[in-house]
Enzyme design. Structure first.
Site: not given
Length: 233
Positions: A103-105, A184
């Protein structure tokens, strides 16, 4: 299952192999109540009691944790700049845990932390058709035919076409279901229809649904039922 004593100690994060040898020489390691000098001997983690410096060492061949990933933490095992999701699992028994996917930051929500490589592969492979559900908030005007565009598969800015996705939009919120995990991807899908994601949270992956009692940064072990359900997908 039989395993070398030094391997047992390294996999549980207790000692390195060289440290285990030194500890054994000094009588710090007990196997079933007796000091063990040879770290290459085989032990059965399910039957034998291994004690180091008076503390019993627990062993698990596999571990499975459900984490509600918070913002500001990276989906990695190590990072020089940011804290990692694995570091959040304070009471883990193994040192080889990793996140099942990323998962993105700045993305929150469900993340499986495990050391089960086969299960992870099956969950992440697009060929397995495992649904991943996200809650997204966005800016911009969602097009009238946006649902159909998502269903048909979107062409991203780099020319890659996504697999068909299902989306339900309510105002500036959306519930999106996809079966792949490109870089993303969710943000890029919204960009493809002229919108900008401002908040993103993963709600579920396959049969595993985020426990609503877990606050961001909190985690719990998976139940046996949850583990079996994931394996049967």
């Amino acid at each position: 299952m039989m395993i070398r004593l030094d391997k047992f100690l390294t996999e549980t994060g207790s000692l390195t192999r060289s440290q285990a040898k030194e500890a054994a020489k000094k009588g710090r390691i007990l196997v079933n109540g007796e000091a063990e000098k040879k770290t290459d001997r085989k032990v059965d983690p399910e039957k034998d009691e291994i004690v180091l410096d008076g503390k019993k060492i627990s062993y698990a061949a596999y571990e499975y944790y459900m984490l509600n990933k918070p913002k500001g933490v990276v989906s990695a095992t190590e990072d020089k700049k940011y804290p990692t999701v694995v570091q959040l699992i304070q009471d883990r028994k193994r040192t080889d845990l990793f996140p099942a996917g990323r998962l993105d930051i700045d993305t929150e929500g469900l993340l499986l932390i495990t050391n089960d490589g086969e299960l992870t592969h099956n969950l992440l492979s697009p060929k397995k058709h495992v649904d991943k559900v996200y809650l997204a908030e966005f800016e911009g005007v969602f097009p009238e035919d946006g649902k159909e565009q998502f269903q048909a598969g979107l062409i991203l800015e780099d020319g890659v076409k996504t697999m068909p996705a299902h989306i339900i939009v309510n105002g500036n919120q959306a519930r999106l279901t996809i079966r792949e995990g490109k870089f993303h991807q969710v943000k890029r899908m919204f960009q493809a229809v002229g919108c900008q994601v401002t908040y993103l949270k993963r709600l579920s992956m396959g049969s595993l649904t985020l426990d609503e009692n877990l606050k961001p940064g909190e985690y719990r072990p998976l139940t046996n039922e949850e583990i079996e359900s994931l394996k049967q997908q």
